[in-house]
Motif scaffolding. Structure first.
Motif, mmCIF file in Angstrom:
data_model
loop_
_atom_site.group_PDB
_atom_site.id
_atom_site.type_symbol
_atom_site.label_atom_id
_atom_site.label_comp_id
_atom_site.label_asym_id
_atom_site.label_seq_id
_atom_site.Cartn_x
_atom_site.Cartn_y
_atom_site.Cartn_z
ATOM 1 N N GLY A 16 21.140 18.343 61.623
ATOM 2 C CA GLY A 16 21.560 17.729 62.866
ATOM 3 C C GLY A 16 22.955 17.147 62.779
ATOM 4 N N ALA A 17 23.150 16.067 63.481
ATOM 5 C CA ALA A 17 24.450 15.399 63.513
ATOM 6 C C ALA A 17 24.240 13.903 63.348
ATOM 7 N N LEU A 18 25.259 13.271 62.846
ATOM 8 C CA LEU A 18 25.254 11.836 62.614
ATOM 9 C C LEU A 18 26.248 11.228 63.598
ATOM 10 N N TYR A 19 25.753 10.420 64.513
ATOM 11 C CA TYR A 19 26.582 9.849 65.575
ATOM 12 C C TYR A 19 26.621 8.326 65.474
ATOM 13 N N TYR A 20 27.097 7.833 64.356
ATOM 14 C CA TYR A 20 27.096 6.380 64.131
ATOM 15 C C TYR A 20 27.601 5.556 65.315
ATOM 16 N N PRO A 21 28.779 5.859 65.878
ATOM 17 C CA PRO A 21 29.292 4.990 66.946
ATOM 18 C C PRO A 21 28.390 4.910 68.187
ATOM 19 N N ARG A 22 27.516 5.895 68.368
ATOM 20 C CA ARG A 22 26.638 5.922 69.536
ATOM 21 C C ARG A 22 25.334 5.145 69.323
ATOM 22 N N TYR A 23 25.028 4.834 68.073
ATOM 23 C CA TYR A 23 23.748 4.185 67.764
ATOM 24 C C TYR A 23 23.783 2.692 68.066
ATOM 25 N N SER A 24 22.614 2.143 68.303
ATOM 26 C CA SER A 24 22.492 0.688 68.416
ATOM 27 C C SER A 24 22.771 0.088 67.038
ATOM 28 N N TRP A 25 22.989 -1.206 67.002
ATOM 29 C CA TRP A 25 23.254 -1.863 65.722
ATOM 30 C C TRP A 25 22.115 -1.592 64.737
ATOM 31 N N PHE A 26 20.877 -1.728 65.188
ATOM 32 C CA PHE A 26 19.725 -1.522 64.313
ATOM 33 C C PHE A 26 19.692 -0.091 63.764
ATOM 34 N N ASP A 27 19.811 0.892 64.651
ATOM 35 C CA ASP A 27 19.774 2.293 64.206
ATOM 36 C C ASP A 27 20.935 2.602 63.262
ATOM 37 N N ARG A 28 22.120 2.113 63.600
ATOM 38 C CA ARG A 28 23.290 2.348 62.749
ATOM 39 C C ARG A 28 23.045 1.787 61.345
ATOM 40 N N THR A 29 22.504 0.585 61.274
ATOM 41 C CA THR A 29 22.228 -0.061 59.985
ATOM 42 C C THR A 29 21.165 0.696 59.201
ATOM 43 N N MET A 30 20.083 1.069 59.865
ATOM 44 C CA MET A 30 18.993 1.771 59.185
ATOM 45 C C MET A 30 19.419 3.162 58.721
ATOM 46 N N ILE A 31 20.126 3.876 59.588
ATOM 47 C CA ILE A 31 20.548 5.233 59.226
ATOM 48 C C ILE A 31 21.587 5.180 58.109
ATOM 49 N N LYS A 32 22.467 4.193 58.136
ATOM 50 C CA LYS A 32 23.434 4.033 57.046
ATOM 51 C C LYS A 32 22.691 3.788 55.728
ATOM 52 N N GLU B 77 26.824 10.528 54.458
ATOM 53 C CA GLU B 77 27.946 9.783 55.033
ATOM 54 C C GLU B 77 27.504 8.369 55.411
ATOM 55 N N THR B 78 28.301 7.374 55.006
ATOM 56 C CA THR B 78 27.965 5.981 55.320
ATOM 57 C C THR B 78 29.047 5.262 56.127
ATOM 58 N N ASP B 79 30.124 5.958 56.462
ATOM 59 C CA ASP B 79 31.177 5.356 57.278
ATOM 60 C C ASP B 79 30.688 5.316 58.727
ATOM 61 N N THR B 80 30.389 4.122 59.211
ATOM 62 C CA THR B 80 29.787 3.976 60.539
ATOM 63 C C THR B 80 30.773 4.183 61.685
ATOM 64 N N ASN B 81 32.000 4.496 61.378
ATOM 65 C CA ASN B 81 32.975 4.831 62.419
ATOM 66 C C ASN B 81 33.025 6.332 62.677
ATOM 67 N N LYS B 82 32.323 7.096 61.868
ATOM 68 C CA LYS B 82 32.397 8.553 61.948
ATOM 69 C C LYS B 82 31.243 9.172 62.722
ATOM 70 N N GLU B 83 31.553 10.346 63.264
ATOM 71 C CA GLU B 83 30.541 11.245 63.790
ATOM 72 C C GLU B 83 30.671 12.531 62.972
ATOM 73 N N VAL B 84 29.561 12.982 62.413
ATOM 74 C CA VAL B 84 29.580 14.155 61.552
ATOM 75 C C VAL B 84 28.523 15.137 62.030
ATOM 76 N N GLU B 85 28.945 16.365 62.278
ATOM 77 C CA GLU B 85 28.004 17.410 62.670
ATOM 78 C C GLU B 85 27.731 18.286 61.452
ATOM 79 N N TYR B 86 26.474 18.332 61.037
ATOM 80 C CA TYR B 86 26.071 19.105 59.867
ATOM 81 C C TYR B 86 25.492 20.469 60.230
ATOM 82 N N THR B 87 25.287 20.731 61.508
ATOM 83 C CA THR B 87 24.634 21.966 61.947
ATOM 84 C C THR B 87 25.385 23.195 61.439
ATOM 85 N N ASN B 88 24.643 24.108 60.813
ATOM 86 C CA ASN B 88 25.177 25.379 60.342
ATOM 87 C C ASN B 88 25.007 26.386 61.489
#
Length: 178
Positions: free
Chosen positions: A125-141, A150-161
């Motif tokens: 999938g993709a990692l959309y840190y800036p779009r997450y709530s504080w709780f989700d961002r913290t837990m996913i990090k 990836e742990t940089d919460t300012n980034k959005e990363v798409e891993y989809t092949n």
């Protein structure tokens, strides 16, 4: 023209994005896209094929997916129906986590679901840190730090092949209709 029903359960939109990509890869199909989270009565007789995509959040598929496949298990069995799972663990392709056999989420789905799809895909999938709530961002990090992601919460990363999605779309498009 062949008709396909695309159903999805998505949190951040990556599963729907994958379905839209698959739709473009199937020019011989008229595709209808439906959100599983909306209460819809489905007339399966209108479709030649069915594709369901669902994402993982905190290690689980949404309960609406299980309710849907339980309610419509007979209709899904009568059609050429396929399934794909979207999760961040599938980014570990070298470990086989992007295969139905190597995905613990797909294996759990197959154990809990009365429907056994004839074709299964697993996509990162993709990692959309800036779009997450504080709780989700913290837990996913936290989860990503434990799994080497990836742990940089300012980034959005798409891993989809997307090449893998194209291969899956081609297999879905050529599945024989019962």
């Amino acid at each position: 023209m062949n008709k396909a029903l695309f159903l999805y359960s998505s949190r951040e939109g990556q599963t729907k994005k994958i379905l839209l990509y698959i739709e473009k890869a199937l020019p011989d199909f008229e595709c209808e896209i439906v959100d599983l989270h909306e209460d819809n009565e489905i007339d399966f007789s209108r479709y030649d094929k069915v594709l369901i995509g669902a994402s993982i959040r905190y290690g689980k598929l949404n309960k609406k997916l299980y309710q849907f496949v339980t309610k419509y298990q007979q209709q899904l069995k009568e059609r050429q129906a396929a399934f794909f799972c979207v999760n961040l663990t599938a980014r570990k392709e070298e470990q086989g986590k992007d295969t139905p056999q190597g995905s613990v989420y797909v294996q759990k789905f197959l154990k809990l679901s009365p429907w056994q799809p004839s074709l299964i895909g697993v996509f990162a999938g993709a990692l959309y840190y800036p779009r997450y709530s504080w709780f989700d961002r913290t837990m996913i990090k936290f989860i990503m730090s434990m799994t080497g992601g990836e742990t940089d919460t300012n980034k959005e990363v798409e891993y989809t092949n997307w090449e893998k999605v194209t291969v899956f779309a081609n297999k879905f498009g050529t599945m024989l209709v019962k």
